[in-house]
Write a protein that holds these residues in place. Structure first.
Motif, PDB file in Angstrom:
ATOM      1  N   ARG A  11       1.011  -1.366  -0.132  1.00 36.61           N
ATOM      2  CA  ARG A  11       0.150   0.041   0.071  1.00 36.61           C
ATOM      3  C   ARG A  11       0.909   1.240  -0.060  1.00 36.61           C
ATOM      4  O   ARG A  11       0.441   2.118  -0.587  1.00 36.61           O
ATOM      5  CB  ARG A  11      -0.924   0.173   1.098  1.00 36.61           C
ATOM      6  CG  ARG A  11      -2.051  -0.964   1.186  1.00 36.61           C
ATOM      7  CD  ARG A  11      -3.111  -0.323   0.304  1.00 36.61           C
ATOM      8  NE  ARG A  11      -3.905   0.471   0.893  1.00 36.61           N
ATOM      9  CZ  ARG A  11      -3.859   1.685   0.745  1.00 36.61           C
ATOM     10  NH1 ARG A  11      -3.016   2.354  -0.308  1.00 36.61           N
ATOM     11  NH2 ARG A  11      -4.532   2.679   1.592  1.00 36.61           N
ATOM     12  N   TYR A  12       1.813   1.303   0.519  1.00 36.06           N
ATOM     13  CA  TYR A  12       2.811   2.484   0.743  1.00 36.06           C
ATOM     14  C   TYR A  12       3.424   2.896  -0.358  1.00 36.06           C
ATOM     15  O   TYR A  12       3.297   3.965  -0.742  1.00 36.06           O
ATOM     16  CB  TYR A  12       3.702   2.176   2.124  1.00 36.06           C
ATOM     17  CG  TYR A  12       4.692   3.488   2.243  1.00 36.06           C
ATOM     18  CD1 TYR A  12       4.247   4.551   3.053  1.00 36.06           C
ATOM     19  CD2 TYR A  12       5.895   3.403   1.622  1.00 36.06           C
ATOM     20  CE1 TYR A  12       4.942   5.621   3.376  1.00 36.06           C
ATOM     21  CE2 TYR A  12       6.820   4.721   1.994  1.00 36.06           C
ATOM     22  CZ  TYR A  12       6.428   5.777   2.859  1.00 36.06           C
ATOM     23  OH  TYR A  12       6.993   6.676   2.943  1.00 36.06           O
ATOM     24  N   TYR A  13       3.775   1.753  -1.109  1.00 33.69           N
ATOM     25  CA  TYR A  13       4.776   2.077  -2.450  1.00 33.69           C
ATOM     26  C   TYR A  13       3.682   2.104  -3.595  1.00 33.69           C
ATOM     27  O   TYR A  13       4.117   2.977  -4.585  1.00 33.69           O
ATOM     28  CB  TYR A  13       5.813   1.008  -2.615  1.00 33.69           C
ATOM     29  CG  TYR A  13       6.897   1.396  -1.758  1.00 33.69           C
ATOM     30  CD1 TYR A  13       8.051   2.324  -1.580  1.00 33.69           C
ATOM     31  CD2 TYR A  13       7.098   0.153  -0.811  1.00 33.69           C
ATOM     32  CE1 TYR A  13       8.891   2.337  -0.827  1.00 33.69           C
ATOM     33  CE2 TYR A  13       8.186   0.492   0.290  1.00 33.69           C
ATOM     34  CZ  TYR A  13       8.926   1.339   0.312  1.00 33.69           C
ATOM     35  OH  TYR A  13      10.048   1.529   1.042  1.00 33.69           O
ATOM     36  N   ARG A  42      11.268  -0.235  10.046  1.00 37.95           N
ATOM     37  CA  ARG A  42      10.089  -0.776  10.530  1.00 37.95           C
ATOM     38  C   ARG A  42       9.241  -0.579   9.348  1.00 37.95           C
ATOM     39  O   ARG A  42       9.405   0.552   8.410  1.00 37.95           O
ATOM     40  CB  ARG A  42       9.441  -0.071  11.906  1.00 37.95           C
ATOM     41  CG  ARG A  42      10.187  -0.272  13.103  1.00 37.95           C
ATOM     42  CD  ARG A  42       9.474   0.318  14.184  1.00 37.95           C
ATOM     43  NE  ARG A  42      10.165   0.218  15.364  1.00 37.95           N
ATOM     44  CZ  ARG A  42      10.689   1.142  15.654  1.00 37.95           C
ATOM     45  NH1 ARG A  42      10.965   2.218  15.031  1.00 37.95           N
ATOM     46  NH2 ARG A  42      11.617   1.108  17.075  1.00 37.95           N
ATOM     47  N   PRO A  43       8.364  -1.583   9.129  1.00 33.73           N
ATOM     48  CA  PRO A  43       7.342  -1.502   7.906  1.00 33.73           C
ATOM     49  C   PRO A  43       6.597  -0.194   8.134  1.00 33.73           C
ATOM     50  O   PRO A  43       6.356   0.268   9.186  1.00 33.73           O
ATOM     51  CB  PRO A  43       6.342  -2.860   7.997  1.00 33.73           C
ATOM     52  CG  PRO A  43       7.212  -3.572   8.988  1.00 33.73           C
ATOM     53  CD  PRO A  43       7.837  -2.751   9.974  1.00 33.73           C
ATOM     54  N   ASP A  49      -0.536   5.072  10.075  1.00 38.77           N
ATOM     55  CA  ASP A  49      -0.641   6.394   9.667  1.00 38.77           C
ATOM     56  C   ASP A  49       0.306   6.866   8.489  1.00 38.77           C
ATOM     57  O   ASP A  49      -0.152   7.920   7.770  1.00 38.77           O
ATOM     58  CB  ASP A  49      -0.082   7.179  10.895  1.00 38.77           C
ATOM     59  CG  ASP A  49      -1.290   7.026  11.957  1.00 38.77           C
ATOM     60  OD1 ASP A  49      -2.770   6.592  11.781  1.00 38.77           O
ATOM     61  OD2 ASP A  49      -0.774   7.014  13.422  1.00 38.77           O
ATOM     62  N   GLU A  50       1.415   6.465   8.415  1.00 39.17           N
ATOM     63  CA  GLU A  50       2.393   6.672   7.192  1.00 39.17           C
ATOM     64  C   GLU A  50       1.687   6.178   5.972  1.00 39.17           C
ATOM     65  O   GLU A  50       1.755   6.816   4.775  1.00 39.17           O
ATOM     66  CB  GLU A  50       3.641   5.696   7.307  1.00 39.17           C
ATOM     67  CG  GLU A  50       4.478   6.428   8.623  1.00 39.17           C
ATOM     68  CD  GLU A  50       5.425   5.414   8.700  1.00 39.17           C
ATOM     69  OE1 GLU A  50       6.600   5.982   9.177  1.00 39.17           O
ATOM     70  OE2 GLU A  50       5.568   4.366   8.624  1.00 39.17           O
ATOM     71  N   VAL A  51       0.867   5.201   5.736  1.00 35.09           N
ATOM     72  CA  VAL A  51       0.371   4.734   4.689  1.00 35.09           C
ATOM     73  C   VAL A  51      -0.713   5.578   4.422  1.00 35.09           C
ATOM     74  O   VAL A  51      -0.796   6.194   3.126  1.00 35.09           O
ATOM     75  CB  VAL A  51      -0.128   3.149   4.766  1.00 35.09           C
ATOM     76  CG1 VAL A  51      -1.074   2.971   3.652  1.00 35.09           C
ATOM     77  CG2 VAL A  51       0.693   2.271   4.948  1.00 35.09           C
ATOM     78  N   ALA A  52      -1.486   6.102   5.294  1.00 42.43           N
ATOM     79  CA  ALA A  52      -2.577   7.239   5.163  1.00 42.43           C
ATOM     80  C   ALA A  52      -2.156   8.289   4.526  1.00 42.43           C
ATOM     81  O   ALA A  52      -2.682   8.994   3.528  1.00 42.43           O
ATOM     82  CB  ALA A  52      -3.437   7.258   6.180  1.00 42.43           C
ATOM     83  N   ALA A  53      -0.879   8.790   5.206  1.00 46.02           N
ATOM     84  CA  ALA A  53      -0.291  10.121   4.667  1.00 46.02           C
ATOM     85  C   ALA A  53       0.066   9.968   3.416  1.00 46.02           C
ATOM     86  O   ALA A  53      -0.113  10.892   2.543  1.00 46.02           O
ATOM     87  CB  ALA A  53       0.792  10.337   5.545  1.00 46.02           C
ATOM     88  N   ARG A  54       0.748   8.925   3.023  1.00 46.90           N
ATOM     89  CA  ARG A  54       1.127   8.723   1.367  1.00 46.90           C
ATOM     90  C   ARG A  54       0.098   8.763   0.459  1.00 46.90           C
ATOM     91  O   ARG A  54       0.318   9.130  -0.513  1.00 46.90           O
ATOM     92  CB  ARG A  54       2.056   7.279   1.532  1.00 46.90           C
ATOM     93  CG  ARG A  54       2.673   7.096   0.280  1.00 46.90           C
ATOM     94  CD  ARG A  54       3.713   7.981   0.134  1.00 46.90           C
ATOM     95  NE  ARG A  54       4.764   7.934  -1.201  1.00 46.90           N
ATOM     96  CZ  ARG A  54       5.848   7.416  -1.049  1.00 46.90           C
ATOM     97  NH1 ARG A  54       6.221   6.613   0.071  1.00 46.90           N
ATOM     98  NH2 ARG A  54       6.515   7.113  -2.192  1.00 46.90           N
ATOM     99  N   GLU A 105      -3.040  -1.855   7.927  1.00 47.41           N
ATOM    100  CA  GLU A 105      -3.043  -2.728   8.989  1.00 47.41           C
ATOM    101  C   GLU A 105      -2.230  -2.006   9.914  1.00 47.41           C
ATOM    102  O   GLU A 105      -1.156  -1.293   9.949  1.00 47.41           O
ATOM    103  CB  GLU A 105      -2.478  -4.104   8.709  1.00 47.41           C
ATOM    104  CG  GLU A 105      -3.142  -4.908   7.601  1.00 47.41           C
ATOM    105  CD  GLU A 105      -4.655  -5.514   8.306  1.00 47.41           C
ATOM    106  OE1 GLU A 105      -4.676  -5.518   9.588  1.00 47.41           O
ATOM    107  OE2 GLU A 105      -5.315  -6.159   7.425  1.00 47.41           O
ATOM    108  N   GLU A 106      -2.863  -2.244  11.333  1.00 44.72           N
ATOM    109  CA  GLU A 106      -1.951  -2.049  12.564  1.00 44.72           C
ATOM    110  C   GLU A 106      -0.820  -2.592  12.825  1.00 44.72           C
ATOM    111  O   GLU A 106      -1.050  -4.199  12.676  1.00 44.72           O
ATOM    112  CB  GLU A 106      -3.007  -1.881  13.625  1.00 44.72           C
ATOM    113  CG  GLU A 106      -3.873  -0.570  13.756  1.00 44.72           C
ATOM    114  CD  GLU A 106      -3.186   0.655  13.708  1.00 44.72           C
ATOM    115  OE1 GLU A 106      -2.114   0.805  14.073  1.00 44.72           O
ATOM    116  OE2 GLU A 106      -3.952   1.802  13.268  1.00 44.72           O
ATOM    117  N   ILE A 107       0.501  -2.308  12.936  1.00 45.42           N
ATOM    118  CA  ILE A 107       1.726  -3.110  13.347  1.00 45.42           C
ATOM    119  C   ILE A 107       2.166  -2.783  14.517  1.00 45.42           C
ATOM    120  O   ILE A 107       2.436  -1.534  14.920  1.00 45.42           O
ATOM    121  CB  ILE A 107       2.578  -2.916  12.069  1.00 45.42           C
ATOM    122  CG1 ILE A 107       1.941  -3.488  10.703  1.00 45.42           C
ATOM    123  CG2 ILE A 107       4.017  -3.711  12.288  1.00 45.42           C
ATOM    124  CD1 ILE A 107       2.864  -3.265   9.513  1.00 45.42           C
ATOM    125  N   ALA A 108       2.407  -3.790  15.313  1.00 41.80           N
ATOM    126  CA  ALA A 108       3.320  -3.504  16.421  1.00 41.80           C
ATOM    127  C   ALA A 108       4.709  -2.944  16.181  1.00 41.80           C
ATOM    128  O   ALA A 108       5.361  -3.573  15.394  1.00 41.80           O
ATOM    129  CB  ALA A 108       3.235  -4.815  17.492  1.00 41.80           C
TER     130      ALA A 108
END
Length: 654
Positions: A240-242, A371-372, A376-381, A432-435
Motif C-alpha cells: 500500500r505504501y509504495y 520498521r514497516p 498512519d504513514e500509509v494514510a499520509a502517503r 494494517e496496525e503493526i506492533a
C-alpha cells in the motif's frame, strides 16, 4: 554515429526502432570485433540485458554478411534457457531484434503441445529457443535436427546446473557439430560452470562486465523488522505504501503462495499466483495479466519466477527469507533493470534477524534497517498521491460544465470533496496496525565481551505475570509448540517467557511483566490464541502444592514419573495404548478351550481354514521307530514344502 553502429545493419535498425540510445556494458562487449566467431563465457547480473547481448553476438555468425536469412530449414542457432517463462521471454526479445532479418524463430518448451512444436520444426526454423528437457525429447525423436547448428547459447547456465539439467545439456552439446560457437551467459561462474565451459568451448573469451562487481546499484534494499505475527500485515502495508505499478512477492513454498493469494484477493488487491503446480497455460495467463495491467501483484515461488521480466516491476518483497545469498540477488534482480530504480524489501521477523544479516552480508549488501510503514504513514502517503493526482491538471470539458454546476449548487464544495475522497480511497485496501519492535541488533553472547548481554538464569527471570492456558498433558501440550504459539500471539520472543508448569488439564506460564498488558490487548476480550487455546491472566502465582499426583501423573516441574518405566504398574497404561494383538492373545485360549482343543492345537491354524489333517495309508498301524515322531496323524499343514533334514528322521521334531 550511435554506439551500436558496429552491429549487423539489420540488428542496428531494430535497436534504433526499439528506442535504444545506449547499450548496457554486457551488450557493448558483444560488439567487440575480436569476439566475432569466438566462444565466450560471460558473467553478468540479472537485468543487465543479456538477451539482447547474445542476440547481437549471434547475428554475424548466423547471417554471414547477408542482410536477410534465406529459406528456413534446419536451425542455425539454438538458445537453451532453464525455465519455460524465460524461454518464452527470450523468444519475444529475439522476435523484435531479428524482425528485419526475416528470421523464423520457434520455441520448444515443456508444457506446450509437442505436436505443434514438431510441425513448426518440420516447416523449418532459423533459431530455436527451448528448455533442456523438451529439446532433448525432440532430438531423440528425430524432430529436431541440429546437424547444421552454428551457434549454441546457454542462458542462465548456473541456474540450469542448479536445477539438475547437466545431463541434458551435455547430451545437446554432444549432439551438435563440434565446430559450432558456444556462448555461455551466467550470473556467476562457479567451478561447475568453469568445468562445463572447459569441456564444450574452444579458447573461450572470458567477459566480466562492470555490473558483476557492483550488485544492482539501482536497487534500494530495505530490511523491515516485524513481530512474527505481523509478517502478513507488513506485506500489505508495504504494498500500500509504495503502490508500485507491478510488484512481486516471493514465498518459499506453494502452500504459502496459495495462502497469500487468497488473503490478498480478500483485501481487494489485483493479484495472480505463480508456482510450479500451475499448468503452463495458467502461468502464461498470470504473466500476461501482469503485463497488460489486469493484475499488479504477483505472488511466486523461486523456481516459478526464474528469469521472468515484468515491465514496470518497481517492488520486490521477500515474504519468506531466501535460503542463500545467490537467491536473494536473483529475487531482487527482478527489479532495477535497464536503468530503472527499484526497491527490494525483506520482511524480517525479529527472531530471524541474524539469518537476514548473514544473507545480506554474503551478498555484499548493506540495507536500510527500518520498521514497516505504519497505518498512519500509509494514510499520509495516500493523501500525497491524491493531492498530486494528474486528474486535477485537466480542465473541465464543455459537456461536463452543466453537471458540475448542478453538483456544486446541490451539495456544495465540501460535500463534493468528501465524496471524492471516499471514492478515491474505496479502491484501496485499508492499512494494517503493526506492533512496534526494536531495531537494535542482538549483541553476541560472549562472556568476555563487556558489551554483550549475559544469559539470564530462569530463576532470575525478573518481574513476571502468570497466565493459565486451557491445555495440559491430556491435550498433549508440549513446550516445543506452546512457546512459538505464545510468541506469535503476543508478538514477543521466547526470552519474554519464563517458567512453564504443566498440569493434566491446564498449563501455567510466566510472561515478563512488561509484555503482559500488550499480550492481553493483542488477544482481545476472549483471550483466544491458535488451536482454540484460551489464555487467562492470574492475580498471583498459582499454588502448585495443591496439585498432587493422581491418575494423570505429577506436575511438570520435576521428573515426569516417580518410578522408572519398568517399575510402573501395568494399570497406569491406558487400555487404548495396548497393542491390538495383546487383546487377541488374551481371547484366543478361551476360544480354543470352547472348541475342545488342547494347548498344542492353539499353535495350529483353525481347521475351518485348513480343513482336516490328511490321512495317509503309509502311516496306518505303523509303529514309531526310534528317533522319529510318534505322531501318526501325518504331516502338519505348515510342514508342506519344507526341506527334510539330511540325517535320518525329522530333526525338527526331536
Amino acid at each position: 554515429m550511435t554506439e551500436y553502429d558496429n552491429a549487423v545493419p539489420a540488428i542496428a535498425k531494430a535497436l534504433a526502432k526499439r528506442g535504444y540510445e545506449t547499450l548496457t556494458p554486457v551488450q557493448q562487449s558483444m560488439l567487440d570485433p575480436a569476439l566475432v566467431d569466438a566462444d565466450a563465457l560471460v558473467s553478468a547480473q540479472t537485468g543487465s540485458g543479456k538477451t539482447v547481448a547474445f542476440g547481437i553476438a549471434m547475428a554475424p555468425t548466423l547471417l554471414k554478411g547477408a542482410e536477410r536469412f534465406s529459406q528456413a530449414g534446419s536451425p542455425l542457432g539454438l538458445v537453451i534457457a532453464p525455465t519455460r517463462e524465460l524461454a518464452m521471454q527470450v523468444k519475444r526479445e529475439l522476435d523484435w531484434l531479428y524482425e528485419m532479418t526475416g528470421a523464423t524463430i520457434t520455441s520448444c518448451v515443456g508444457g506446450m503441445d509437442i505436436r505443434t512444436e514438431r510441425r513448426a520444426l518440420e516447416r523449418g526454423a532459423h533459431i530455436v529457443v527451448g528448455t533442456p528437457g523438451r529439446l532433448c525429447d525432440h532430438i531423440r525423436r528425430g524432430a529436431l535436427d541440429i546437424s547444421s547448428l552454428q551457434v549454441a547459447v546457454l542462458d542462465e547456465a548456473d541456474e540450469m546446473l542448479d536445477l539438475g539439467f547437466r545431463e541434458d545439456l551435455e547430451f545437446i552439446l554432444e549432439s551438435a557439430p563440434a565446430e559450432r560457437r558456444t556462448l555461455m551467459f551466467s550470473a556467476t561462474v562457479p567451478a561447475a560452470i568453469a568445468k562445463l565451459a572447459k569441456s564444450y568451448q574452444r579458447n573461450a573469451v572470458r567477459i566480466a562486465t562492470a555490473a558483476e562487481e557492483k550488485q544492482h546499484v539501482d536497487i534500494e534494499y530495505r530490511a523491515l523488522m516485524v513481530a512474527p505475527s505481523d509478517r502478513e500485515n507488513a506485506i500489505i502495508n508495504v504494498l500500500r505504501y509504495y503502490d508500485a505499478t507491478n510488484a512481486i512477492v516471493f514465498c518459499s513454498t506453494r502452500a504459502a503462495v496459495n495462502h497469500l493469494t487468497a488473503r490478498f484477493h480478500n483485501r481487494n488487491f489485483d493479484v495472480v499466483a505463480l508456482s510450479g503446480e500451475l499448468t503452463q497455460n495458467e502461468r502464461t495467463h498470470a504473466l500476461q495479466a501482469m503485463r497488460d495491467g489486469r493484475a499488479r501483484v504477483c505472488i511466486a515461488t523461486d523456481v516459478a519466477a526464474r528469469g521472468i521480466d515484468l515491465p514496470g516491476l518497481d517492488l520486490v518483497i521477500h515474504a519468506d527469507l531466501p535460503t542463500n545469498s545467490e537467491t536473494l540477488l536473483h529475487r531482487s534482480g527482478r527489479t532495477g533493470r535497464a536503468g530503472r530504480k527499484g526497491i527490494s524489501a525483506l520482511i524480517v521477523p525479529i527472531n530471524a534477524r541474524r539469518k537476514a544479516e548473514r544473507l545480506l552480508g554474503g551478498a555484499g549488501i548493506t540495507p536500510t534497517w527500518a520498521r514497516p510503514p505504519s497505518a498512519d504513514e500509509v494514510a499520509a502517503r495516500d493523501d500525497e498521491r491524491l493531492l498530486s493526482d494528474s486528474i486535477f491538471d485537466d480542465a473541465p470539458r464543455e459537456d461536463e460544465q452543466e453537471l458540475i454546476e448542478k453538483l456544486v449548487s446541490s451539495h456544495g464544495a465540501e460535500k463534493l470533496a468528501a465524496a471524492f475522497i471516499a471514492l478515491y480511497r474505496s479502491k484501496y485496501s485499508a492499512p494494517e496496525e503493526i506492533a512496534e519492535v526494536s531495531l537494535e541488533a542482538r549483541k553476541p553472547r560472549d562472556a568476555g565481551d563487556p558489551a554483550s548481554r549475559p544469559l539470564t538464569p530462569r530463576g532470575d527471570f525478573g518481574p513476571a505475570v502468570w497466565f493459565s492456558l486451557s491445555v495440559g498433558r491430556k491435550q498433549r501440550a508440549e513446550p516445543r509448540w506452546l512457546i512459538p504459539t505464545l510468541c506469535r500471539a503476543g508478538g514477543f520472543t521466547k526470552n519474554e517467557i519464563g517458567a512453564i508448569k504443566m498440569q493434566p488439564d491446564e498449563t501455567f506460564v510466566e510472561i515478563a511483566a512488561a509484555q503482559a498488558d500488550a499480550f492481553l490487548k493483542k488477544l482481545g476480550k476472549d483471550g483466544m490464541m491458535e488451536r482454540g487455546i484460551k489464555a487467562t491472566r492470574l492475580a498471583g502465582a498459582p499454588d502448585f502444592n495443591s496439585f498432587t499426583r493422581g491418575e494423570d501423573g505429577p506436575v511438570r516441574d520435576g521428573p515426569r514419573m516417580d518410578k522408572p518405566w519398568k517399575d510402573r504398574p501395568r494399570k497406569d497404561k491406558p487400555w487404548k495404548d495396548t497393542p491390538r494383538r495383546d487383546q487377541e492373545q488374551k481371547e484366543r485360549p478361551a476360544k480354543a478351550r470352547a472348541a475342545g482343543s488342547g494347548p498344542r492345537d492353539e499353535r495350529r491354524m483353525d481347521d475351518e481354514v485348513w480343513g482336516p489333517a490328511p490321512k495317509s495309508k503309509s502311516f496306518a498301524g505303523r509303529k514309531p521307530s526310534a528317533g522319529k515322531s510318534s505322531d501318526a496323524r501325518g504331516p502338519k499343514p505348515f510342514d508342506k514344502g519344507k526341506p527334510k533334514a539330511k540325517s535320518g528322521g525329522n530333526d525338527r521334531r526331536k
